[in-house]
Design an enzyme around this catalytic site. Sequence first.
Site, short mmCIF file in Angstrom:
data_model
loop_
_atom_site.label_atom_id
_atom_site.label_comp_id
_atom_site.label_asym_id
_atom_site.label_seq_id
_atom_site.Cartn_x
_atom_site.Cartn_y
_atom_site.Cartn_z
N LYS A 10 1.54 4.76 1.44
CA LYS A 10 0.45 4.40 0.53
C LYS A 10 0.30 2.88 0.45
CE LYS A 10 0.85 3.89 -3.84
NZ LYS A 10 0.98 3.98 -5.33
N SER A 11 1.43 2.19 0.31
CA SER A 11 1.39 0.73 0.18
C SER A 11 0.80 0.08 1.43
CB SER A 11 2.80 0.20 -0.08
OG SER A 11 3.34 0.73 -1.26
N ARG A 15 -3.01 -1.88 1.78
CA ARG A 15 -3.08 -3.25 2.29
C ARG A 15 -3.89 -3.31 3.58
NH1 ARG A 15 1.15 -2.68 -0.81
NH2 ARG A 15 2.19 -4.44 -1.85
N ARG A 109 -2.75 0.66 -18.06
CA ARG A 109 -1.78 -0.16 -17.33
C ARG A 109 -2.18 -1.64 -17.34
NH1 ARG A 109 -0.06 2.86 -11.86
NH2 ARG A 109 1.50 1.18 -11.92
N GLN A 157 1.93 -6.26 -7.48
CA GLN A 157 0.57 -6.05 -7.00
C GLN A 157 -0.37 -7.18 -7.41
OE1 GLN A 157 -0.55 -2.14 -8.33
NE2 GLN A 157 0.72 -1.10 -6.81
N ASP A 295 10.45 2.24 -7.48
CA ASP A 295 9.73 3.50 -7.31
C ASP A 295 10.66 4.65 -6.96
OD1 ASP A 295 7.23 2.65 -8.00
OD2 ASP A 295 6.45 2.49 -5.95
N ARG A 326 8.39 5.68 -16.89
CA ARG A 326 9.25 6.50 -16.02
C ARG A 326 10.70 6.54 -16.51
NH1 ARG A 326 6.76 4.76 -10.13
NH2 ARG A 326 4.97 6.16 -10.23
N ARG A 367 5.65 10.76 -9.02
CA ARG A 367 7.05 10.48 -8.69
C ARG A 367 8.01 11.29 -9.58
NH1 ARG A 367 6.55 7.91 -4.52
NH2 ARG A 367 5.12 6.15 -4.22
N LYS A 392 -1.70 12.54 -5.66
CA LYS A 392 -1.93 11.10 -5.74
C LYS A 392 -1.45 10.39 -4.48
CE LYS A 392 -0.60 7.07 -8.54
NZ LYS A 392 -1.93 6.45 -8.65
#
Length: 433
Positions: A10-11, A15, A109, A157, A295, A326, A367, A392
């Site tokens: 995903k990361s 990008r 967030r 981020q 994560d 989390r 997660r 997701k």
Amino acid sequence: MAVVTIPGSKSVTARALLLAAAAAGRTTLVDPLLSDDTEAFVDGLRALGYQVVADGREWTIDGRAAGPGASRAEVFCRDGATTARFLPALAAAGRGTFAFDASDQMRARPMAPLTRALRSLGAGLTFQGEPEHHPFVVEARGIEGGTIRLDAGTSSQFLTALLLVAPLSRDGLTIEVTDLVSVPYVGITLAMMRDFGVDVEVDGGTYTVPAATYRAHRYQVEPDASSASYFFAAAALLGRTVEVPGLGRDALQGDLAFVRVLEQMGAEVRQTSTSTTVVGGRLQGVTVNMRDISDTMPTLAAIAPYAQGPTTIVDVANTRVKECDRLEACAGNLRRLGVEVDTGPDWIRIHPGTPNAGRVETFRDHRIAMAFSIAGLRTPGITLDDPTCVKKTFPTFHSVLAEVVQEIAREARLARNGEQFAAHLDTGSVGPE
């Protein structure tokens, strides 16, 4: 041995999508991640005026070095943090009026370090709800460049978003970072910017980016190391062997360091240039700093009760401002399963014990759902209140996990049969006379 094919990172996909959009020409992404987050990112790029063909294993993006082609757009970011943080920065590099909104989860967030930085670089921002949060409107006049200070202590981020769009600035950009979490993710950003033709000068906490044009090209997306953590944890927990191709010792993603935590706990780790394999063993409790690989904190928390001795995870305050808190979600779910847990502002200690069957509250966090699915491999009767939230980042997670469990079970049966056969040989009851 179970060999697991993990979807694209995903990361890296996020990008790569932004870099391709900012490059001059057409870029092809090979094996990008198809998930709710990346669909939101693609939809956002299209709204901003980019042509994106996301079909099968290869996606094409026609980039624009001058910023978005649209002069007006409305972008809904869904739950995606990369979409919600990267695309407003890209929009600021263009000229026009761009409205951004997100889900209730993403609206909660933090955004302030990024939104303040964009204002200091010449963008006008109007907030339509809580200040420094989604929803807001960006009045873009191009990015001026110069020098700014940035606190990235709650999310790397913010820094990545600014680094990625800095080459589109008029004068180049120098970013002085006062605090930074999840440092390996910034390493991914810098490496990928180099791959697209732009080098960043790094001097301690100062990042200097020239005004430049990214180079469009064909780019291979590696498998997602965070998603791989669940299958490595399964190997460690069940005493079996799992291999993930495509994630070798030179992989970009820092979350692959999770296997070193499993190694400290007693698992065996084998790495080549093209793959990583974990062989499970008797697990011991550890004390580990997971600031840079936070994560994967829920993955470790979910299997920690099955280790001999307590496991303490420290320096993970930033996990409290993810899709959910989390740290507290892990603690609360473990307690509901009968496990003794202690917590502090930035740490969690999980004591050994035998979890009971029970229902896990996911808080719509992928997660949490995936991590506690691994605990369910040892404790029958652990269920999830929202198993679909894995869409997701890993829509096929449950089916892939089922296939891995079947392969592990098949190998276990073969091993038992082999042991029985060897025992018969020892007694002379099997074999030629």
